[in-house]
Design a protein around this motif. Structure first.
Motif, short mmCIF file in Angstrom:
data_model
loop_
_atom_site.label_atom_id
_atom_site.label_comp_id
_atom_site.label_asym_id
_atom_site.label_seq_id
_atom_site.Cartn_x
_atom_site.Cartn_y
_atom_site.Cartn_z
N ILE A 184 35.00 -6.24 -12.00
CA ILE A 184 36.13 -6.65 -12.30
C ILE A 184 36.58 -6.57 -10.96
O ILE A 184 37.71 -7.88 -11.29
N TYR A 185 36.54 -5.89 -10.13
CA TYR A 185 37.57 -6.00 -8.59
C TYR A 185 36.92 -7.87 -8.44
O TYR A 185 37.99 -8.58 -7.69
N GLN A 186 35.20 -8.09 -8.59
CA GLN A 186 35.45 -9.30 -7.38
C GLN A 186 35.90 -10.88 -8.34
O GLN A 186 36.35 -11.76 -8.33
N TYR A 187 35.89 -10.29 -9.60
CA TYR A 187 36.68 -11.72 -10.30
C TYR A 187 38.37 -11.39 -10.55
O TYR A 187 39.00 -12.51 -10.64
N PHE A 188 39.06 -10.20 -10.37
CA PHE A 188 40.46 -10.45 -10.75
C PHE A 188 41.29 -10.23 -9.38
O PHE A 188 42.31 -9.99 -9.50
N GLY A 189 39.96 -9.63 -8.24
CA GLY A 189 40.96 -9.27 -6.94
C GLY A 189 41.12 -7.72 -6.73
O GLY A 189 41.41 -7.21 -8.02
N ASP A 190 41.89 -7.21 -6.26
CA ASP A 190 42.18 -5.72 -5.52
C ASP A 190 43.54 -5.73 -5.23
O ASP A 190 43.83 -5.06 -4.77
N ASP A 191 44.18 -7.72 -4.78
CA ASP A 191 45.46 -6.79 -4.47
C ASP A 191 46.54 -7.04 -5.19
O ASP A 191 47.43 -7.13 -4.77
N ASP A 192 46.46 -6.68 -6.75
CA ASP A 192 47.33 -7.21 -7.36
C ASP A 192 47.15 -6.33 -8.94
O ASP A 192 46.39 -7.03 -9.38
N PRO A 193 47.63 -4.83 -8.18
CA PRO A 193 46.53 -4.23 -8.89
C PRO A 193 47.70 -4.52 -10.81
O PRO A 193 47.18 -4.62 -11.91
N ASP A 194 48.77 -4.95 -10.38
CA ASP A 194 49.63 -5.02 -12.16
C ASP A 194 48.53 -6.51 -12.43
O ASP A 194 48.94 -5.83 -14.19
N MET A 195 48.25 -7.26 -12.16
CA MET A 195 47.36 -8.48 -12.58
C MET A 195 46.17 -7.99 -13.42
O MET A 195 46.20 -8.50 -14.05
N THR A 196 45.33 -6.90 -12.65
CA THR A 196 44.30 -6.68 -13.09
C THR A 196 44.39 -5.70 -14.12
O THR A 196 43.60 -5.88 -15.23
N LYS A 197 45.06 -4.64 -13.97
CA LYS A 197 45.87 -4.30 -15.84
C LYS A 197 45.76 -5.61 -16.95
O LYS A 197 45.58 -5.19 -17.85
N GLU A 198 47.09 -5.88 -16.24
CA GLU A 198 47.10 -7.28 -17.65
C GLU A 198 45.70 -7.68 -17.73
O GLU A 198 46.06 -7.66 -19.18
N MET A 199 45.18 -7.94 -17.16
CA MET A 199 44.01 -9.03 -17.69
C MET A 199 43.01 -7.87 -18.34
O MET A 199 42.52 -8.44 -19.37
N ILE A 200 43.38 -6.86 -17.90
CA ILE A 200 42.05 -5.89 -18.88
C ILE A 200 42.65 -5.47 -20.31
O ILE A 200 41.92 -5.13 -21.13
N GLN A 201 43.74 -5.18 -20.36
CA GLN A 201 44.66 -4.69 -21.02
C GLN A 201 44.76 -6.04 -22.27
O GLN A 201 44.26 -6.07 -23.18
N ILE A 202 44.42 -7.77 -21.58
CA ILE A 202 44.34 -8.64 -22.61
C ILE A 202 43.09 -8.54 -23.14
O ILE A 202 42.98 -9.29 -24.25
N ILE A 203 42.05 -8.39 -22.15
CA ILE A 203 40.93 -7.88 -22.47
C ILE A 203 40.11 -7.20 -23.91
O ILE A 203 39.93 -7.88 -25.18
#
Length: 111
Positions: A10-29
């Motif tokens: 997950i961090y490889q694809y979405f990065g670990d520098d923007d937790p809000d964006m990662t949360k948003e992407m996981i929620q979209i999935i």
């Protein structure tokens, strides 16, 4: 920690520098790909193999993004053998239940 998903992927694809964006992407999935796959039983009942194929094909990259490689393999098997894939879908649905649980747990850990 997780049975199916991979935090590292997950961090490889979405990065670990923007937790809000990662949360948003996981929620979209969760709201799109996972939801679409959870509805496959309905399409098996009506033998709508075109929709099954389309939804499985669309979800394959997503499974790589979240590190669910065994689940991606199930999608590939369904895609390759549509008409005889009902049993594989049963296993897929079990995987999806775990993925939903794990992604929700993951979302709780993101700062």
């Amino acid at each position: 920690m997780y049975q199916i998903i991979s935090e590292q992927s997950i961090y490889q694809y979405f990065g670990d520098d923007d937790p809000d964006m990662t949360k948003e992407m996981i929620q979209i999935i969760l709201d799109t790909n996972i939801k679409d796959l959870k509805e496959l039983n309905e399409f098996y009942k009506t033998k709508d193999f075109d929709t099954i194929k389309r939804r499985c094909h669309k979800a394959k990259p997503t499974m790589s993004y979240i590190g669910a490689l065994k689940t991606r393999k199930l999608l590939e098997e369904i895609d390759a053998n549509l008409k005889d894939s009902f049993e594989i879908n049963y296993t897929l649905q079990k995987h999806l239940d775990v993925i939903i649980e794990e992604l929700n747990e993951f979302l709780e850990t993101i700062n």
